[in-house]
Design an enzyme around this catalytic site. Structure first.
Site, PDB file in Angstrom:
ATOM      1  N   HIS A  73     -14.013  -2.212  11.044  1.00  0.00           N
ATOM      2  CA  HIS A  73     -13.581  -2.097   9.829  1.00  0.00           C
ATOM      3  C   HIS A  73     -13.282  -4.001   9.668  1.00  0.00           C
ATOM      4  O   HIS A  73     -12.665  -4.845   9.639  1.00  0.00           O
ATOM      5  CB  HIS A  73     -11.765  -1.530   8.989  1.00  0.00           C
ATOM      6  CG  HIS A  73     -12.233  -1.976   7.810  1.00  0.00           C
ATOM      7  ND1 HIS A  73     -12.749  -1.767   6.613  1.00  0.00           N
ATOM      8  CD2 HIS A  73     -10.404  -2.590   7.544  1.00  0.00           C
ATOM      9  CE1 HIS A  73     -11.400  -2.784   5.771  1.00  0.00           C
ATOM     10  NE2 HIS A  73      -9.994  -3.241   6.393  1.00  0.00           N
ATOM     11  N   VAL A  92      -4.292   2.911   8.353  1.00  0.00           N
ATOM     12  CA  VAL A  92      -4.904   2.135   7.472  1.00  0.00           C
ATOM     13  C   VAL A  92      -4.690   0.411   8.181  1.00  0.00           C
ATOM     14  O   VAL A  92      -5.388  -0.259   7.883  1.00  0.00           O
ATOM     15  CB  VAL A  92      -3.842   2.840   5.881  1.00  0.00           C
ATOM     16  CG1 VAL A  92      -3.974   1.691   5.349  1.00  0.00           C
ATOM     17  CG2 VAL A  92      -4.479   3.677   5.372  1.00  0.00           C
ATOM     18  N   ARG A 148     -16.401   1.339  -2.029  1.00  0.00           N
ATOM     19  CA  ARG A 148     -16.990  -0.053  -2.574  1.00  0.00           C
ATOM     20  C   ARG A 148     -18.823  -0.250  -2.660  1.00  0.00           C
ATOM     21  O   ARG A 148     -19.362  -0.788  -3.547  1.00  0.00           O
ATOM     22  CB  ARG A 148     -16.570  -1.097  -1.983  1.00  0.00           C
ATOM     23  CG  ARG A 148     -14.974  -1.612  -2.261  1.00  0.00           C
ATOM     24  CD  ARG A 148     -14.596  -2.655  -0.575  1.00  0.00           C
ATOM     25  NE  ARG A 148     -12.926  -3.295  -1.140  1.00  0.00           N
ATOM     26  CZ  ARG A 148     -12.730  -3.878  -0.868  1.00  0.00           C
ATOM     27  NH1 ARG A 148     -13.030  -3.516   0.657  1.00  0.00           N
ATOM     28  NH2 ARG A 148     -10.592  -4.211  -0.668  1.00  0.00           N
ATOM     29  N   ILE A 167       1.016  -1.168   0.336  1.00  0.00           N
ATOM     30  CA  ILE A 167       0.165  -0.100  -0.254  1.00  0.00           C
ATOM     31  C   ILE A 167       0.855   1.407  -0.175  1.00  0.00           C
ATOM     32  O   ILE A 167       0.606   1.722  -0.575  1.00  0.00           O
ATOM     33  CB  ILE A 167      -1.118   0.230   1.098  1.00  0.00           C
ATOM     34  CG1 ILE A 167      -1.906  -0.944   0.886  1.00  0.00           C
ATOM     35  CG2 ILE A 167      -1.595   1.032   1.118  1.00  0.00           C
ATOM     36  CD1 ILE A 167      -2.915  -1.059   2.261  1.00  0.00           C
ATOM     37  N   GLY A 168       2.104   1.192   0.822  1.00  0.00           N
ATOM     38  CA  GLY A 168       3.283   2.533   0.927  1.00  0.00           C
ATOM     39  C   GLY A 168       3.577   2.231  -0.975  1.00  0.00           C
ATOM     40  O   GLY A 168       3.346   4.026  -1.412  1.00  0.00           O
ATOM     41  N   ASP A 189     -14.597   0.243   1.842  1.00  0.00           N
ATOM     42  CA  ASP A 189     -15.691   0.299   1.862  1.00  0.00           C
ATOM     43  C   ASP A 189     -16.707   1.109   1.836  1.00  0.00           C
ATOM     44  O   ASP A 189     -17.973   0.919   0.911  1.00  0.00           O
ATOM     45  CB  ASP A 189     -15.809  -0.129   4.295  1.00  0.00           C
ATOM     46  CG  ASP A 189     -15.432  -0.841   4.860  1.00  0.00           C
ATOM     47  OD1 ASP A 189     -14.108  -2.143   4.081  1.00  0.00           O
ATOM     48  OD2 ASP A 189     -14.474  -0.423   5.625  1.00  0.00           O
ATOM     49  N   ASN A 235      -0.156  -5.306  18.122  1.00  0.00           N
ATOM     50  CA  ASN A 235      -0.795  -4.062  17.024  1.00  0.00           C
ATOM     51  C   ASN A 235      -0.426  -3.025  18.220  1.00  0.00           C
ATOM     52  O   ASN A 235       0.102  -2.234  17.848  1.00  0.00           O
ATOM     53  CB  ASN A 235      -1.828  -4.149  16.487  1.00  0.00           C
ATOM     54  CG  ASN A 235      -1.341  -4.888  14.865  1.00  0.00           C
ATOM     55  OD1 ASN A 235      -0.986  -4.013  14.499  1.00  0.00           O
ATOM     56  ND2 ASN A 235      -1.961  -6.107  14.523  1.00  0.00           N
TER      57      ASN A 235
HETATM   58  P1  NDP Z   1       0.008  -3.635   2.837  1.00  0.00           P
HETATM   59  O1  NDP Z   1       0.515  -2.969   2.836  1.00  0.00           O
HETATM   60  O2  NDP Z   1      -0.872  -4.501   1.780  1.00  0.00           O
HETATM   61  O3  NDP Z   1      -0.664  -4.205   4.432  1.00  0.00           O
HETATM   62  C1  NDP Z   1      -0.760  -2.440   4.947  1.00  0.00           C
HETATM   63  C2  NDP Z   1      -1.776  -2.876   6.041  1.00  0.00           C
HETATM   64  O4  NDP Z   1      -3.240  -2.561   5.775  1.00  0.00           O
HETATM   65  C3  NDP Z   1      -2.094  -4.041   6.655  1.00  0.00           C
HETATM   66  O5  NDP Z   1      -2.198  -3.986   7.824  1.00  0.00           O
HETATM   67  C4  NDP Z   1      -3.163  -4.167   5.869  1.00  0.00           C
HETATM   68  O6  NDP Z   1      -3.794  -5.358   6.817  1.00  0.00           O
HETATM   69  C5  NDP Z   1      -4.491  -2.562   6.017  1.00  0.00           C
HETATM   70  N1  NDP Z   1      -5.561  -3.207   5.491  1.00  0.00           N
HETATM   71  C6  NDP Z   1      -6.380  -2.034   5.139  1.00  0.00           C
HETATM   72  N2  NDP Z   1      -7.382  -2.023   4.298  1.00  0.00           N
HETATM   73  C7  NDP Z   1      -6.274  -3.069   3.100  1.00  0.00           C
HETATM   74  C8  NDP Z   1      -7.430  -3.294   2.423  1.00  0.00           C
HETATM   75  N3  NDP Z   1      -8.444  -2.999   1.470  1.00  0.00           N
HETATM   76  N4  NDP Z   1      -6.552  -3.953   1.238  1.00  0.00           N
HETATM   77  C9  NDP Z   1      -4.904  -4.795   2.014  1.00  0.00           C
HETATM   78  N5  NDP Z   1      -4.708  -4.128   2.991  1.00  0.00           N
HETATM   79  C10 NDP Z   1      -5.583  -3.753   3.674  1.00  0.00           C
HETATM   80  O7  NDP Z   1       1.085  -4.802   3.706  1.00  0.00           O
HETATM   81  P2  NDP Z   1       2.323  -5.018   3.417  1.00  0.00           P
HETATM   82  O8  NDP Z   1       2.484  -6.539   4.082  1.00  0.00           O
HETATM   83  O9  NDP Z   1       2.942  -4.954   2.105  1.00  0.00           O
HETATM   84  O10 NDP Z   1       3.210  -3.871   3.904  1.00  0.00           O
HETATM   85  C11 NDP Z   1       3.871  -3.519   5.353  1.00  0.00           C
HETATM   86  C12 NDP Z   1       4.521  -2.586   5.519  1.00  0.00           C
HETATM   87  O11 NDP Z   1       4.508  -2.429   7.359  1.00  0.00           O
HETATM   88  C13 NDP Z   1       6.251  -4.048   5.897  1.00  0.00           C
HETATM   89  O12 NDP Z   1       6.845  -3.039   5.086  1.00  0.00           O
HETATM   90  C14 NDP Z   1       6.359  -3.779   7.337  1.00  0.00           C
HETATM   91  O13 NDP Z   1       7.854  -3.791   6.820  1.00  0.00           O
HETATM   92  C15 NDP Z   1       5.703  -2.720   7.617  1.00  0.00           C
HETATM   93  N6  NDP Z   1       5.893  -2.953   8.966  1.00  0.00           N
HETATM   94  C16 NDP Z   1       6.082  -1.537   9.648  1.00  0.00           C
HETATM   95  C17 NDP Z   1       6.207  -1.316  10.991  1.00  0.00           C
HETATM   96  C18 NDP Z   1       6.450   0.507  11.416  1.00  0.00           C
HETATM   97  O14 NDP Z   1       6.583   1.364  10.828  1.00  0.00           O
HETATM   98  N7  NDP Z   1       6.890   0.669  12.713  1.00  0.00           N
HETATM   99  C19 NDP Z   1       5.213  -1.840  11.460  1.00  0.00           C
HETATM  100  C20 NDP Z   1       5.145  -2.939  11.055  1.00  0.00           C
HETATM  101  C21 NDP Z   1       4.726  -3.021   9.709  1.00  0.00           C
HETATM  102  P3  NDP Z   1      -4.325  -6.531   6.206  1.00  0.00           P
HETATM  103  O15 NDP Z   1      -3.467  -7.092   6.830  1.00  0.00           O
HETATM  104  O16 NDP Z   1      -5.914  -7.138   7.040  1.00  0.00           O
HETATM  105  O17 NDP Z   1      -4.757  -6.754   4.701  1.00  0.00           O
END
Ligand code: NDP
Length: 338
Positions: A188, A130, A163, A17-18, A160, A106
């Site tokens: 959510h 998010v 959608r 997402i980032g 949501d 979390n």
């Molecule tokens: P994503 O970028 O795909 O998702 C990130 C978060 O957004 C997840 O919790 C995900 O939830 C949530 N989310 C919310 N809405 C949606 C949606 N509609 N569809 C999908 N996701 C949604 O995850 P990645 O694993 O690619 O990236 C997460 C990054 O966060 C990693 O690079 C990790 O290293 C980093 N991270 C950083 C932290 C920090 O900065 N302190 C702490 C923890 C992680 P869901 O899991 O339910 O899909």
């Protein structure tokens, strides 16, 4: 005169997402083409190289609005002077993981981030969560940020909302731009309540248009209960099934429009939107919970639309989702994170 630079912090910036967020923010899609931005990308160690790679690509984009980019593992640096925070990084639910463990993991992320926001962010900071479980993560961050009003925190239910509007438009064969006043209530999660009882489509009440479409009130109500609500609440799973991985671009788009409407304001012409914000007891949701409501903003932050009529069916659905939020709050409380 040069516009002042807005500092935007993105956590989990090395994730999917980032990656879908950064370039659109740098291009001005979030705050407009007249607002220069400084990006601070927070990651944990495993995500740092990915965030650094994105920073290199941002440089190669030669975005005129992009003042500078910094990648860090230190929340104190990431939130220094932050005006807008997008809290994306979260601990995903692993196989066999209990909800208690998920909430605990979390709490260990969003507690320190809330504290860092309180200690280092700008006075006008606004933060949107998010990362899931988003509502309760917002609750934890806000509770950990003494001196920052909880109204400055919100959680994303805009995807949501979008959608719901898109499903309604498609069913009525109307462009989505003429759909107004859809609402998402609650968490959510699968218990969310996508509500079209106040919605209009090109000026016609959505329920009346659905009665015409399906040939009567009973058939319209069946469509809402058996197709529309489960489809919207289960859309994330549908995307995973079809695409093979979770929704990314639509989630990033929702986050961008959530912040844009919060900061620049919603318009009377487009009606309200939905966001999870702190309750003060509105619609019977216990004060202090972060629940999704219909909201508007005049640019100074989201405000809950008040005075709507809630019928018995809506009441039962709102209460069920609220009960889940209460359970999550109580579980986090039991962990000592609130
Ligand atoms: P994503 O970028 O795909 O998702 C990130 C978060 O957004 C997840 O919790 C995900 O939830 C949530 N989310 C919310 N809405 C949606 C949606 N509609 N569809 C999908 N996701 C949604 O995850 P990645 O694993 O690619 O990236 C997460 C990054 O966060 C990693 O690079 C990790 O290293 C980093 N991270 C950083 C932290 C920090 O900065 N302190 C702490 C923890 C992680 P869901 O899991 O339910 O899909």
């Amino acid at each position: 005169m040069t516009a002042s630079v807005t500092t935007i912090t993105i956590t989990g910036a090395g994730g999917q997402i980032g990656y879908a967020l950064l370039f659109r923010i740098a291009a001005g899609d979030m705050l407009g083409a007249d607002r220069p931005v400084r990006l601070r990308l927070l990651e944990v160690r495993p995500g740092i190289r990915s965030a650094e790679g994105a920073a290199l690509e941002l440089q190669d984009g030669a975005f005129e609005l992009l003042h500078d980019v910094e990648v860090t593992e230190d929340p104190a640096v990431a939130f220094d002077g932050c005006n807008i925070a997008l809290l994306v990084g979260a601990r995903p639910r692993g196989p066999g993981m209990e909800r208690r463990d998920l909430l605990a993991a979390n709490a260990g992320i969003f507690g320190p981030q809330g504290a860092a926001i309180a200690a280092h962010a700008a006075d006008d900071v606004r933060a949107v969560v998010v990362g899931n479980p988003a509502n309760t993560n917002a609750l934890i961050a806000a509770a950990s940020a003494p001196g920052v009003p909880p109204e400055r925190f919100s959680a994303l239910t805009r995807l949501d909302h979008n959608r719901a509007a898109a499903q309604l438009a498609a069913t009525l064969d109307a462009p989505v731009g003429v759909v107004r006043d859809v609402a998402i209530w609650g968490n959510h999660s699968a218990t969310q309540f996508p509500d079209i009882s106040h919605a209009t489509v090109a000026g016609t009440p959505a329920l009346r248009a659905l009665e015409e479409r399906f040939g009567g009130a009973d058939a319209a109500a069946r469509w809402v209960d058996d197709e529309f609500i489960p489809r919207v609440a289960g859309r994330g799973a549908e995307i995973i099934e079809v695409r093979g991985s979770s929704s990314v671009a639509s989630a990033a788009n929702a986050a961008i429009t959530h912040v844009r409407d919060d900061v620049l304001g919603t318009s009377e012409a487009r009606g309200w939107t939905s966001a999870a914000v702190v309750s003060h007891g509105e619609y019977g949701v216990p004060a202090g919970l972060f629940s999704s409501f219909p909201v508007t903003s005049d640019g100074s932050g989201y405000r809950i639309v008040e005075g709507l009529t809630i019928d018995d069916r809506a009441r039962a659905r709102i209460d069920a989702s609220t009960a889940e939020l209460v359970e999550e709050r109580d579980a986090v409380h039991a962990l000592g994170a609130l």
